[in-house]
Design an enzyme around this catalytic site. Structure first.
Site, PDB file in Angstrom:
ATOM      1  N   ASP A   2       0.813  -1.208   0.000  1.00 31.98           N
ATOM      2  CA  ASP A   2       0.000   0.000   0.000  1.00 31.98           C
ATOM      3  C   ASP A   2       0.851   1.266   0.000  1.00 31.98           C
ATOM      4  O   ASP A   2       1.936   1.275   0.581  1.00 31.98           O
ATOM      5  CB  ASP A   2      -0.903   0.001   1.241  1.00 31.98           C
ATOM      6  CG  ASP A   2      -2.311   0.444   0.906  1.00 31.98           C
ATOM      7  OD1 ASP A   2      -2.475   1.249  -0.031  1.00 31.98           O
ATOM      8  OD2 ASP A   2      -3.243  -0.016   1.583  1.00 31.98           O
ATOM      9  N   ASN A  50      -9.913  -3.831  -6.738  1.00 30.70           N
ATOM     10  CA  ASN A  50      -9.126  -2.802  -7.430  1.00 30.70           C
ATOM     11  C   ASN A  50      -9.549  -2.562  -8.885  1.00 30.70           C
ATOM     12  O   ASN A  50      -9.124  -1.566  -9.490  1.00 30.70           O
ATOM     13  CB  ASN A  50      -7.633  -3.149  -7.412  1.00 30.70           C
ATOM     14  CG  ASN A  50      -6.965  -2.917  -6.067  1.00 30.70           C
ATOM     15  OD1 ASN A  50      -5.995  -3.583  -5.716  1.00 30.70           O
ATOM     16  ND2 ASN A  50      -7.481  -1.974  -5.278  1.00 30.70           N
TER      17      ASN A  50
HETATM   18  C1  IPE Z   1      -1.015  -0.042  -3.704  1.00 30.04           C
HETATM   19  O1  IPE Z   1      -0.889   1.354  -3.745  1.00 30.04           O
HETATM   20  C2  IPE Z   1      -1.084  -0.669  -5.076  1.00 30.04           C
HETATM   21  C3  IPE Z   1      -2.378  -1.297  -5.407  1.00 30.04           C
HETATM   22  C4  IPE Z   1      -3.410  -1.367  -4.618  1.00 30.04           C
HETATM   23  C5  IPE Z   1      -2.476  -1.908  -6.744  1.00 30.04           C
HETATM   24  P1  IPE Z   1      -2.164   2.273  -3.754  1.00 30.04           P
HETATM   25  O2  IPE Z   1      -2.570   2.504  -5.161  1.00 30.04           O
HETATM   26  O3  IPE Z   1      -3.215   1.697  -2.856  1.00 30.04           O
HETATM   27  O4  IPE Z   1      -1.589   3.622  -3.149  1.00 30.04           O
HETATM   28  P2  IPE Z   1      -2.360   4.651  -2.209  1.00 30.04           P
HETATM   29  O5  IPE Z   1      -3.015   3.873  -1.115  1.00 30.04           O
HETATM   30  O6  IPE Z   1      -3.355   5.370  -3.067  1.00 30.04           O
HETATM   31  O7  IPE Z   1      -1.274   5.535  -1.722  1.00 30.04           O
HETATM   32 MG    MG Z   2      -4.096   2.100  -1.067  1.00 31.66          MG
END
Ligand code: IPE
Ligand code: MG
Length: 211
Positions: A2, A50
């Site tokens: 994350d 996601n």
């Molecule tokens: C993690 O980074 C990557 C995935 C979930 C694919 P994020 O995209 O969640 O990054 P933040 O939480 O917005 O900083």
């Molecule tokens: Mg995230």
């Protein structure tokens, strides 16, 4: 893993740059974990939730998984066997595109003989989907539903119970990750976003379980 987006935003970069740096950090971390004698490293690459992100971001993350599963030479040099867990490609809700499927299959095949650390990448993964899938599989097999029979139908049944979960980027909530497997696990919290998670962070996490 994350905090890729926040890492990028803090630098005035597009979120996609954060994902790129996150993939590179995973390659670094694998090397560090091997040196630290970690037996099993499991990372959350992309969740069942996601897919609702903006199309260009999703496409970028898919490409990074193709790159990650393409790191066969590095994995072989490190004697690392790569695995994948997520919604099986042939099930109705599965979303993994063909080109990522191919990269996953090839990486698994080309690192299968390695005997060192097992790196499991969760992609199109959700713990609830996994538990439901396992329960349905056990039922199809006519088995009584027990801890053992359900556990035998998890996506990667050979994974041992989780010793320690790492939460990066200041997150202090539980996510949809290995809920069944992480009963009793220690949790290591760090404010560092994933692209900055390093040897010190890993050793702090390991100290929670290695005494
Ligand atoms: C993690 O980074 C990557 C995935 C979930 C694919 P994020 O995209 O969640 O990054 P933040 O939480 O917005 O900083
Ligand atoms: Mg995230």
């Amino acid at each position: 893993m994350d905090g890729n987006g926040r890492w990028a935003q803090a630098r005035g970069l597009p979120r996609t740059d954060g994902h790129t740096e996150g993939e590179e950090n995973l390659a670094r971390l694998v090397r560090i974990a091997v040196r630290a004698d970690v037996g099993w490293l499991t990372v959350f690459g992309f969740s069942t939730e996601n897919w609702i992100r903006p199309r260009p971001e999703v496409r970028h993350i898919l490409g990074l998984h193709e790159r990650l599963f393409g790191r066969v030479a590095e994995l072989n040099e490190l004697n690392v066997r790569i695995q994948w867990m997520g919604r099986p490609f042939d099930t109705p809700d599965a979303r993994t595109p063909k080109y990522v499927q191919r990269a996953i299959r090839k990486a698994i095949r080309d690192t299968a003989a390695n005997t060192g650390m097992v790196l499991t990448v969760a992609f199109d993964y959700g713990s609830r989907a996994e538990i439901l899938h396992a329960a349905r599989q056990a039922r199809v097999g006519g088995q009584a539903l027990t801890v053992a029979s359900l556990g035998a139908h998890l996506y990667v049944p050979e994974l041992p119970p989780v010793d320690v979960v790492v939460r990066t980027s200041g997150e202090r909530r539980v996510s949809n990750f290995m809920l069944w497997q992480s009963q009793g696990a220690a949790i290591s919290f760090t404010a560092k976003p994933w692209p900055e998670f390093d040897a010190e962070g890993l050793h702090t996490a390991l100290s929670l379980v290695r005494g």
